[in-house]
Design an enzyme around this catalytic site. Structure first.
Site, short mmCIF file in Angstrom:
data_model
loop_
_atom_site.label_atom_id
_atom_site.label_comp_id
_atom_site.label_asym_id
_atom_site.label_seq_id
_atom_site.Cartn_x
_atom_site.Cartn_y
_atom_site.Cartn_z
N TYR A 1 0.84 -1.20 0.00
CA TYR A 1 0.00 0.00 0.00
C TYR A 1 0.87 1.25 0.00
O TYR A 1 0.66 2.20 0.73
CB TYR A 1 -0.94 -0.01 1.20
CG TYR A 1 -2.15 0.88 1.03
CD1 TYR A 1 -3.14 0.56 0.11
CD2 TYR A 1 -2.30 2.04 1.79
CE1 TYR A 1 -4.24 1.38 -0.06
CE2 TYR A 1 -3.40 2.86 1.63
CZ TYR A 1 -4.37 2.52 0.71
OH TYR A 1 -5.47 3.34 0.54
N GLY A 2 1.88 1.22 -0.86
CA GLY A 2 2.71 2.40 -1.06
C GLY A 2 2.09 3.31 -2.11
O GLY A 2 0.87 3.33 -2.29
N SER A 3 2.93 4.01 -2.83
CA SER A 3 2.46 4.97 -3.83
C SER A 3 1.54 4.32 -4.86
O SER A 3 0.41 4.76 -5.08
CB SER A 3 3.67 5.61 -4.53
OG SER A 3 3.26 6.43 -5.60
N LYS B 1 1.64 -7.02 5.84
CA LYS B 1 2.09 -7.83 6.97
C LYS B 1 1.58 -7.24 8.29
O LYS B 1 1.29 -6.05 8.38
CB LYS B 1 3.61 -7.93 6.99
CG LYS B 1 4.33 -6.61 7.22
CD LYS B 1 5.83 -6.80 7.17
CE LYS B 1 6.55 -5.47 7.40
NZ LYS B 1 8.02 -5.63 7.34
N GLN C 1 9.58 -8.99 -3.06
CA GLN C 1 8.54 -9.74 -3.77
C GLN C 1 8.77 -11.25 -3.77
O GLN C 1 7.82 -12.03 -3.61
CB GLN C 1 8.42 -9.22 -5.20
CG GLN C 1 7.79 -7.85 -5.28
CD GLN C 1 7.61 -7.37 -6.71
OE1 GLN C 1 7.76 -8.15 -7.67
NE2 GLN C 1 7.28 -6.10 -6.89
N HIS D 1 5.99 -4.05 -12.18
CA HIS D 1 7.34 -3.98 -12.75
C HIS D 1 7.80 -5.41 -12.97
O HIS D 1 7.47 -6.31 -12.20
CB HIS D 1 8.28 -3.24 -11.79
CG HIS D 1 9.71 -3.18 -12.21
ND1 HIS D 1 10.10 -2.88 -13.50
CD2 HIS D 1 10.87 -3.38 -11.51
CE1 HIS D 1 11.42 -2.89 -13.57
NE2 HIS D 1 11.90 -3.19 -12.38
N ASP E 1 13.52 0.05 -18.13
CA ASP E 1 13.31 0.75 -16.87
C ASP E 1 14.60 0.82 -16.07
O ASP E 1 14.98 1.89 -15.57
CB ASP E 1 12.22 0.03 -16.07
CG ASP E 1 11.85 0.77 -14.80
OD1 ASP E 1 11.09 1.76 -14.90
OD2 ASP E 1 12.30 0.38 -13.71
#
EC number: 1.1.1.86
Length: 337
Positions: free
Chosen positions: A26-28, A49, A87, A109, A192
């Site tokens: 739940y970041g950006s 978590k 991840q 990504h 990227d």
């Protein structure tokens, strides 16, 4: 080669509306994806978590939160938006044991899939939906009825539904309003990483620091050097962002434009290009990813050492002092605490 583009009319929102989506992180991006999907009529839960500081924030915004394992068991579409280096562990411990036939595993990504750090079971659809903008912009554009361009890619498609599902997901976060480009995990990952290392982060940072050092060593005040090589960089980047290199050159003075044409190739020459090719080769071969993984396995010791050295560069001391004079600059927490 022309890219394949998709827009609103090419995507069926009802596909993702008929699925249960778990957003891991739940970041950006996680915040933008989950809120926009919810507003698009999608059943969404957040995987965090126990003890995560983001839990309260997600719950305050009306979202259901569980552990990554709990929401993975519940969902049939799992979007992994945790940091790259976390991840593989999350997948092994929390996601993989809960995967079912027909599930889809999506990423923002491609690094972990492209370099085989994560290997999904053959019965799982593996795809990517990657907005080309930060999460706050993705969310703001969605709320305003607009969108940020996005990339989609499909790595594994056992049921032949991957592209339609990815487009539906992209529509759910506003991507098809602006346009969605079809790519591959290989292309997205390698371009990227190269952009970050050779130009955006690594290249620009070293150019700025070296310019600062040259001016200070020549006897100029550090404050003057900071203004000329770092502070004014935003003005130039904003012009390029809005209208490309031509717009930037049109907007600056003739003196600046002429001097740039003469001196730019003296700074970035054929040797620089060859070294950039070597950086790309390290990315393509997986050498960079191996070093990234080794750093994590060793407790981030290499990264922490590099951070410390960077923070001690004289430009940081000068910059902090000058930013104290700039009421219009949003100060980072580390400088205001």
């Amino acid at each position: 080669m022309a890219v394949e583009m998709f827009y609103d009319d090419d995507a069926d929102l009802s596909i993702i509306q008929g699925r249960k989506v778990a957003v891991i992180g739940y970041g950006s991006q996680g915040h933008a994806h989950s809120l926009s999907l919810r507003d698009s009529g999608v059943d969404v839960r957040i995987g965090l978590k126990e003890g995560s500081k983001s839990r309260a924030k997600a719950e305050e915004q009306g979202l259901t939160v569980g552990t990554p394992a709990e929401v993975s068991e519940w969902a049939d579409v799992i979007m992994v938006l945790a940091p790259d280096t976390a991840q593989a562990s999350i997948f092994t411990n929390d996601i993989e044991p809960n995967l079912k036939d027909g599930d889809a595993l999506f990423f923002g990504h491609g690094l972990n899939i492209h370099f085989d750090l994560i290997k999904a079971p053959e019965f799982v659809t593996v795809g990517m939906v990657a907005p080309k903008g930060p999460g706050h912009l993705v969310r703001r554009q969605f709320v305003d009825g607009k969108g940020v361009p996005a990339l989609i890619a499909i790595d594994q498609d056992p049921k032949g539904e991957g592209q339609a599902l990815a487009l539906s997901y992209a529509k759910g976060i506003g991507g098809t309003r602006a346009g969605v480009i079809k790519t591959t995990f290989k292309e997205e990952t390698e371009t990227d990483l190269f952009g970050e290392q050779a130009v955006l982060c690594g290249g620009t940072e070293e150019l700025v620091k070296t310019g600062f050092e040259v001016m200070v060593e020549a006897g100029y005040a550090p404050e003057m050097a900071y203004f000329e090589v770092l502070h004014e960089l935003k003005l130039i980047v904003d012009l390029m962002y809005e209208g490309g290199i031509a717009r930037m050159n049109y907007s600056v003075s003739d003196t600046a434009e002429f001097g740039g044409y003469l001196s730019g190739p003296r700074v970035i020459d054929a040797g620089t290009k060859e070294r950039m090719k070597a950086i790309l080769a390290d990315i393509q071969s997986g050498e960079f990813t191996r070093r990234l993984v080794a750093n994590v396995e060793n407790g981030n010791t290499e990264l922490e050492g590099l951070r410390k050295a960077n923070a001690e560069h004289p430009i940081e001391v000068t910059g902090k002092k000058l930013r104290d004079l700039m009421s219009w600059v949003d100060r980072p927490i580390t400088e205001t605490a």
